[in-house]
Scaffold this motif. Structure first.
Motif, PDB file in Angstrom:
ATOM      1  N   UNK A 313       0.828  -1.200   0.000  1.00 41.86           N
ATOM      2  CA  UNK A 313       0.000   0.000   0.000  1.00 41.86           C
ATOM      3  C   UNK A 313       0.870   1.261   0.000  1.00 41.86           C
ATOM      4  N   UNK A 314       0.207   2.421   0.003  1.00 46.27           N
ATOM      5  CA  UNK A 314       0.881   3.722  -0.031  1.00 46.27           C
ATOM      6  C   UNK A 314       0.713   4.412   1.314  1.00 46.27           C
ATOM      7  N   UNK A 315       1.819   4.938   1.830  1.00 45.28           N
ATOM      8  CA  UNK A 315       1.780   5.764   3.034  1.00 45.28           C
ATOM      9  C   UNK A 315       1.943   7.222   2.608  1.00 45.28           C
ATOM     10  N   UNK A 316       1.240   8.128   3.285  1.00 47.08           N
ATOM     11  CA  UNK A 316       1.305   9.536   2.886  1.00 47.08           C
ATOM     12  C   UNK A 316       1.134  10.438   4.100  1.00 47.08           C
ATOM     13  N   UNK A 317       1.682  11.647   3.976  1.00 47.35           N
ATOM     14  CA  UNK A 317       1.555  12.651   5.031  1.00 47.35           C
ATOM     15  C   UNK A 317       1.676  14.029   4.393  1.00 47.35           C
ATOM     16  N   UNK A 318       0.918  15.002   4.898  1.00 44.24           N
ATOM     17  CA  UNK A 318       0.977  16.371   4.378  1.00 44.24           C
ATOM     18  C   UNK A 318       2.075  17.133   5.111  1.00 44.24           C
ATOM     19  N   UNK A 319       2.995  17.721   4.339  1.00 46.59           N
ATOM     20  CA  UNK A 319       4.072  18.533   4.918  1.00 46.59           C
ATOM     21  C   UNK A 319       3.750  19.988   4.603  1.00 46.59           C
ATOM     22  N   UNK A 320       3.171  20.685   5.547  1.00 41.18           N
ATOM     23  CA  UNK A 320       2.679  22.035   5.290  1.00 41.18           C
ATOM     24  C   UNK A 320       3.629  23.086   5.847  1.00 41.18           C
ATOM     25  N   UNK A 321       3.394  24.329   5.430  1.00 34.97           N
ATOM     26  CA  UNK A 321       4.142  25.459   5.962  1.00 34.97           C
ATOM     27  C   UNK A 321       5.533  25.629   5.401  1.00 34.97           C
ATOM     28  N   UNK A 322       5.804  25.096   4.211  1.00 35.63           N
ATOM     29  CA  UNK A 322       7.133  25.233   3.625  1.00 35.63           C
ATOM     30  C   UNK A 322       7.277  26.593   2.944  1.00 35.63           C
ATOM     31  N   UNK A 323       8.512  27.021   2.793  1.00 31.78           N
ATOM     32  CA  UNK A 323       8.791  28.302   2.146  1.00 31.78           C
ATOM     33  C   UNK A 323       8.853  28.128   0.634  1.00 31.78           C
ATOM     34  N   UNK A 324       8.550  29.207  -0.070  1.00 28.96           N
ATOM     35  CA  UNK A 324       8.599  29.171  -1.527  1.00 28.96           C
ATOM     36  C   UNK A 324      10.047  29.179  -2.015  1.00 28.96           C
ATOM     37  N   UNK A 325      10.282  28.484  -3.137  1.00 30.10           N
ATOM     38  CA  UNK A 325      11.592  28.510  -3.775  1.00 30.10           C
ATOM     39  C   UNK A 325      12.710  27.965  -2.916  1.00 30.10           C
ATOM     40  N   UNK A 326      12.427  26.928  -2.104  1.00 32.63           N
ATOM     41  CA  UNK A 326      13.406  26.382  -1.162  1.00 32.63           C
ATOM     42  C   UNK A 326      13.575  24.882  -1.398  1.00 32.63           C
ATOM     43  N   UNK A 327      14.807  24.382  -1.225  1.00 28.87           N
ATOM     44  CA  UNK A 327      15.086  22.951  -1.377  1.00 28.87           C
ATOM     45  C   UNK A 327      14.877  22.253  -0.032  1.00 28.87           C
ATOM     46  N   UNK A 328      14.121  21.163  -0.048  1.00 33.29           N
ATOM     47  CA  UNK A 328      13.873  20.347   1.146  1.00 33.29           C
ATOM     48  C   UNK A 328      14.286  18.904   0.863  1.00 33.29           C
ATOM     49  N   UNK A 329      14.719  18.197   1.901  1.00 34.83           N
ATOM     50  CA  UNK A 329      15.068  16.780   1.775  1.00 34.83           C
ATOM     51  C   UNK A 329      14.319  15.993   2.844  1.00 34.83           C
TER      52      UNK A 329
END
Length: 488
Positions: A313-329
């Motif tokens: 199956x698929x696991x998922x989570x919402x990652x909110x509140x990120x900044x625009x134009x930014x690299x995340x890992x």
């Protein structure tokens, strides 16, 4: 009835019971023998005792192995030879001479590959069709035990230097060879799961060792004595071990979850929303439900968790509140309750907002516009996203119209019709790249005034002037004549 008579009756009854038993047993044997030999113990013993063939070597046979279908047999002898037979003949298909007694042999399920370990410190791999080794490996230690996976793809070997050090080595059929784990004493037994995923070793250092394919140490267990033998079940889920502490051990070999895969957003994705839904696929060979945890790879802080996720199956989570134009890992850890597996680290770049639309037409404060002006703006998106540009009446925030699929660095336009004359209007635009929106400044313009009075032809004033002059001249002449007449 006196006691003597009672004893006589009992003796007679016992005699008849013994006689009846002797009659019944031969009858039952006769019935079994008459049924084509089925369930005949005597015949079964006779069949099992049939010797198809035998072969004498010049030394004690220290070890034998047979293919799953019984077609091929391998033997190791203290005469330093490895022998391979087809069951149809006692004449060896071939034999190969090593430099010392052959301590261990193993054969793949189909009999295609044979592996042997010798005290000449060599591990030998053969194809059954040839006595020339596919390859051999010298590890500087006496090879005490060998095993080959059912499919013939993977090999395990135990080697001992006689000074308290032993190596549990693994290899593939192509010859890639490496150390799995080092033990503290002789390794008399090794085993491989049928799929070649796990390798087991029993050592005289009192331990059972389990390693994963290509040497990743999994676990070990310390018994109360020398471990003389280990074996996997056919499905690789269970491991049995026997020790000199007089104990037989059975272990359950849990498969850890597979590394989570198929991330969304994909690795190195760009123009990602600043509230992305992180998703991964998870699987577990045992079918165990999993707890799936999501982490920010920058500081290993938790993002969120899914529980009781079924294998596949698929696991998922919402990652909110990120900044625009930014690299995340980010990365994911799947936990089946016994073991955990971490995914690779993935990265993405959040979407950069479109620039505010610029270069409006009509320009701000422009006058004399028609009542159906063509509104235009230039739009830019640093991510190169195509945009939808919406035009609004600033006085009411109502939509005037929309221009779609506007590429970076081009213009969007819309005709605003039905305006009134000599009126001031205000307007603005919104650029939408599908993830973020940016609003422009508010601009104004004034429509022109139109006079509906019919235009006077250019020659008419001259005509009227001429008529007026003529009329004045005529009037003057008339008045003079009147004056002259009166004086007369």
């Amino acid at each position: 009835m006196n006691k003597k008579c009672l004893k006589a009756v009992l003796v007679i009854m016992l005699f008849f019971i013994m006689l009846l038993n002797n009659l019944i047993v031969p009858y039952n044997l006769f019935k079994r023998n008459s049924n084509n030999g089925v369930n005949n113990p005597a015949q079964e013993i006779k069949k099992a005792s049939v010797t198809l063939w035998s072969y004498m070597t010049e030394g004690n046979i220290s070890v034998v192995a047979i293919s799953a279908d019984g077609q091929y047999i391998a033997a190791g002898s203290e005469d330093k030879n490895i022998y391979v037979f087809d069951r149809s003949s006692s004449t060896p298909l071939w034999n190969y001479s090593t430099g010392n007694l052959v301590r261990s042999v193993s054969i793949s399920a189909d009999g295609q590959y044979i592996v042997a370990g010798s005290e000449d410190k060599n591990l030998y791999i053969f194809d059954r069709s040839s006595s020339t080794p596919l390859w051999d490996y010298t590890n500087g230690e006496r090879v005490s035990s060998v095993a080959i996976s059912a499919d013939g793809e993977y090999i395990a070997a135990g080697a001992y230097d006689g000074n308290g050090d032993a190596d549990f080595n693994i290899a593939n059929i192509e010859g890639s060879y490496g150390l799995g784990v080092q033990t503290g004493d002789w390794i008399p037994s090794v085993s491989i799961s049928a799929d070649g995923q796990y390798f087991a070793a029993g050592s005289w250092d009192h331990k059972v060792y389990i390693i994963e394919r290509w040497g990743n140490f999994d676990w070990s267990y310390t018994t109360g004595g020398r471990v003389n033998s280990v074996a996997f079940s056919a499905d690789g889920r269970y491991i049995a071990a026997g020790s000199s502490d007089n104990m037989t051990y059975l272990f359950y070999n849990n498969y850890p979850p597979d590394p989570p895969y198929n991330p969304s957003p994909s690795d190195e994705a760009t123009s990602v929303s600043n509230s992305p839904l992180l998703r991964v696929n998870v699987s577990d060979q045992d079918g165990d439900p999993m707890t799936v945890r999501f982490y920010d790879a920058f500081d290993d802080s938790p993002i969120g968790v899914n529980t009781s996720v079924a294998s596949g199956e698929i696991a998922s989570i919402l990652w909110s509140g990120l900044s625009d134009g930014t690299i995340y890992s980010w990365y994911v850890v799947a936990d089946d309750g016994m073991e955990t597996t971490q995914s690779p680290i993935w990265s993405f770049k959040t979407n950069t907002l479109p620039n505010a639309p610029i270069n409006p037409y009509p320009s701000d404060g422009m006058t004399g516009l028609s009542t159906s002006p063509l509104l235009k703006v230039d739009v830019i998106d640093l991510d190169g996203d195509s945009m939808e540009v919406r035009f609004y009446d600033a006085s009411t925030d109502t939509l005037i119209g929309t221009d779609v699929d506007i590429i970076n660095g081009s213009s969007a336009s819309f005709n605003w019709s039905g305006l009134s004359e000599s009126t001031i209007y205000s307007w603005y635009t919104v650029a939408d790249d599908g993830k973020n929106i940016t609003q422009s400044a508010t601009w104004t313009f004034e429509t022109e005034y139109k006079d509906d009075t019919p235009a006077i032809p250019g020659y008419l004033p001259m005509v009227l002037t001429s008529i007026l002059l003529i009329s004045l001249a005529g009037l003057t002449l008339y008045l003079r004549r009147r004056i002259d007449f009166n004086f007369q």
